[in-house]
Design an enzyme around this catalytic site. Structure first.
Site, short mmCIF file in Angstrom:
data_model
loop_
_atom_site.label_atom_id
_atom_site.label_comp_id
_atom_site.label_asym_id
_atom_site.label_seq_id
_atom_site.Cartn_x
_atom_site.Cartn_y
_atom_site.Cartn_z
N ARG A 38 0.82 -1.21 0.00
CA ARG A 38 0.00 0.00 0.00
C ARG A 38 0.85 1.26 0.00
O ARG A 38 0.33 2.37 -0.08
CB ARG A 38 -0.91 0.03 1.25
CG ARG A 38 -1.85 -1.14 1.34
CD ARG A 38 -2.57 -1.15 2.68
NE ARG A 38 -3.64 -0.20 2.71
CZ ARG A 38 -4.94 -0.50 2.80
NH1 ARG A 38 -5.31 -1.75 2.91
NH2 ARG A 38 -5.85 0.42 2.82
N TYR B 295 0.72 4.25 -2.50
CA TYR B 295 -0.35 5.23 -2.28
C TYR B 295 -0.07 6.06 -1.03
O TYR B 295 -0.01 7.30 -1.08
CB TYR B 295 -1.68 4.49 -2.15
CG TYR B 295 -2.90 5.37 -2.00
CD1 TYR B 295 -3.36 6.13 -3.08
CD2 TYR B 295 -3.60 5.44 -0.80
CE1 TYR B 295 -4.50 6.93 -2.95
CE2 TYR B 295 -4.73 6.23 -0.67
CZ TYR B 295 -5.18 6.97 -1.75
OH TYR B 295 -6.30 7.76 -1.62
N ASP B 296 0.16 5.36 0.10
CA ASP B 296 0.32 6.06 1.38
C ASP B 296 1.53 7.00 1.35
O ASP B 296 1.43 8.17 1.74
CB ASP B 296 0.54 5.05 2.53
CG ASP B 296 -0.58 4.03 2.63
OD1 ASP B 296 -1.50 4.05 1.80
OD2 ASP B 296 -0.53 3.19 3.56
N GLY C 178 3.18 8.01 -1.31
CA GLY C 178 3.01 9.01 -2.38
C GLY C 178 2.22 10.20 -1.86
O GLY C 178 2.59 11.37 -2.07
N GLN D 140 -13.26 -5.32 12.06
CA GLN D 140 -12.54 -4.07 11.82
C GLN D 140 -13.57 -2.97 11.54
O GLN D 140 -14.59 -3.22 10.90
CB GLN D 140 -11.51 -4.20 10.69
CG GLN D 140 -12.01 -4.47 9.30
CD GLN D 140 -12.23 -5.96 9.01
OE1 GLN D 140 -12.72 -6.70 9.85
NE2 GLN D 140 -11.92 -6.39 7.82
N ARG E 100 -14.84 0.95 10.32
CA ARG E 100 -14.60 2.03 9.37
C ARG E 100 -15.66 3.10 9.61
O ARG E 100 -16.68 2.85 10.24
CB ARG E 100 -14.73 1.53 7.92
CG ARG E 100 -13.69 0.52 7.48
CD ARG E 100 -12.31 1.16 7.31
NE ARG E 100 -11.32 0.20 6.80
CZ ARG E 100 -10.64 -0.64 7.55
NH1 ARG E 100 -10.81 -0.67 8.86
NH2 ARG E 100 -9.74 -1.45 7.01
#
Ligand code: NAD
Length: 324
Positions: free
Chosen positions: A149, A152-153, A155, A216, A218
């Site tokens: 990931r 993305y993170d 970047g 989890q 969100r």
């Protein structure tokens, strides 16, 4: 030099304007009386998202990849271009990092040249797999630099750094929004994101894929609320740079979301459990105290109302794709 036209309408550039959030931003800005230039390379965006806007004389579309320089005149830039779902940003991770980093450099260069104000669509992913809940803007995050990931993170983290360096070094007027999970009509039907996947599976009466036990949590923000937050941030005075969290703090577990979607669609789908992917955060919830005080903003749309509108969009999408 910013060559102002005789036209008094604000000229606003939206990168990633044919994407899910970008198309809603374009529509909102047109409603507010701006001239909108939508720039997109159509990696994940679609003409369908912006087709209702194409007939508007104040809307322009340019196919362009922001990893290449762009020379246009503009007063404001919403920099939204970047694939946002793991399936899409991991498809070509090098291009993802380039879009965030080189794209940011190109858009900040444009903002510097035109003296435009620029807003960056950053993300809650800059917090990685957070150790504190909810996450305030002061939290520096816990990101795996080498994981799948990271394109993305990291970047997005580097893009934030660039925004603040252009601000300090070149006095570019910046706004950084850290966007948390957003959903609504216009989402990509096969982006692997939880809301779109669950709705598509429920509408087809297929098994609903849950990773792990579904415990989890969100929090989901309806797109209209998010767009309101972004425009309010853009409207703040020069001294407000962010970063500002924009999201819905109302938390629910993935399992609760699946059950809610089954109920609202009247689906016969059953839950199906699968191993958790690497670096999937356990919990993600924004602390929006800053957005409340600075922007007088908080989400207004109830989850059920937002889900019903999103379900209607996907029903329509399925009807059209099976009718073709
Ligand atoms: N949707 C969310 O929940 C969420 C959460 C946090 C942050 N964000 C951020 O918001 C922005 C928009 O996200 P979205 O959900 O609308 O995603 P999306 O994939 O629907 O939209 C991204 C758009 O950018 C375009 N694009 C990608 N690379 C490009 C490039 N190099 N040049 C020009 N255009 C390019 C795509 O074609 C697409 O239209 C992204 O920057 C994303 O990181 C979204």
């Amino acid at each position: 030099m910013n060559s102002r036209s005789y036209n008094t309408r604000k000229r606003i550039l939206v990168t990633g304007g044919a994407g899910f959030i970008g198309s809603h931003v374009c529509a909102r800005l047109l409603k507010r009386g701006a001239d909108v230039l939508c720039v997109d390379n159509f990696f994940t965006g679609s003409r369908d998202n912006i087709s209702p806007l194409l007939g508007d004389p104040h809307f322009e579309l340019l196919r362009h990849d922001i990893t290449f320089p762009l020379y246009v005149e503009t007063d404001e830039i919403y920099n939204l271009a970047c694939p946002a779902s793991p399936i899409h940003y991991q498809f070509d991770p090098v291009q993802t990092t380039k879009t965030s980093v080189i794209g940011a450099i190109n858009m900040l260069g444009l903002a510097k040249r035109t003296r435009a104000q620029i807003l960056q669509a950053s993300t809650s992913e800059v917090y990685g797999d957070p150790e504190i809940h909810p996450q305030p803007e002061t939290y520096c995050g816990k990101v795996n630099v080498t994981g799948p990931r990271a394109c993305y993170d990291e970047g997005k983290r580097c893009a934030e750094t660039l925004f603040f360096d252009y601000h300090r070094q070149h006095r570019v007027r910046i706004k950084v929004a850290r966007i948390f999970n957003t959903y609504g009509p216009g989402m990509h039907p096969r982006d692997g994101r939880v809301v779109s996947s669950f709705i598509m599976q429920a509408l087809r009466n297929e098994a609903i894929t849950i990773y792990g036990e579904g415990h989890q949590s969100r929090s989901f923000c309806y797109v209209d609320d998010l767009v309101e937050g972004l425009t309010r941030l853009m409207d703040t005075d020069e001294s407000t740079t962010g970063p500002v969290n924009i999201g819905n703090p109302a938390e629910l577990t993935i399992r609760q979301l699946a059950e809610k979607i089954i109920e609202l669609t009247g689906s016969r789908s059953k839950l199906s459990f699968h191993p958790l992917p690497q670096d999937d955060p356990e919990q993600r919830q924004p602390d929006i105290s800053l957005a409340r005080s600075l922007l007088d903003w908080s989400p207004r749309t109830e989850l059920e109302d937002g889900l019903l509108k999103t379900i209607a969009y996907f029903e329509d999408f399925l009807r059209q794709s099976t009718g073709r």
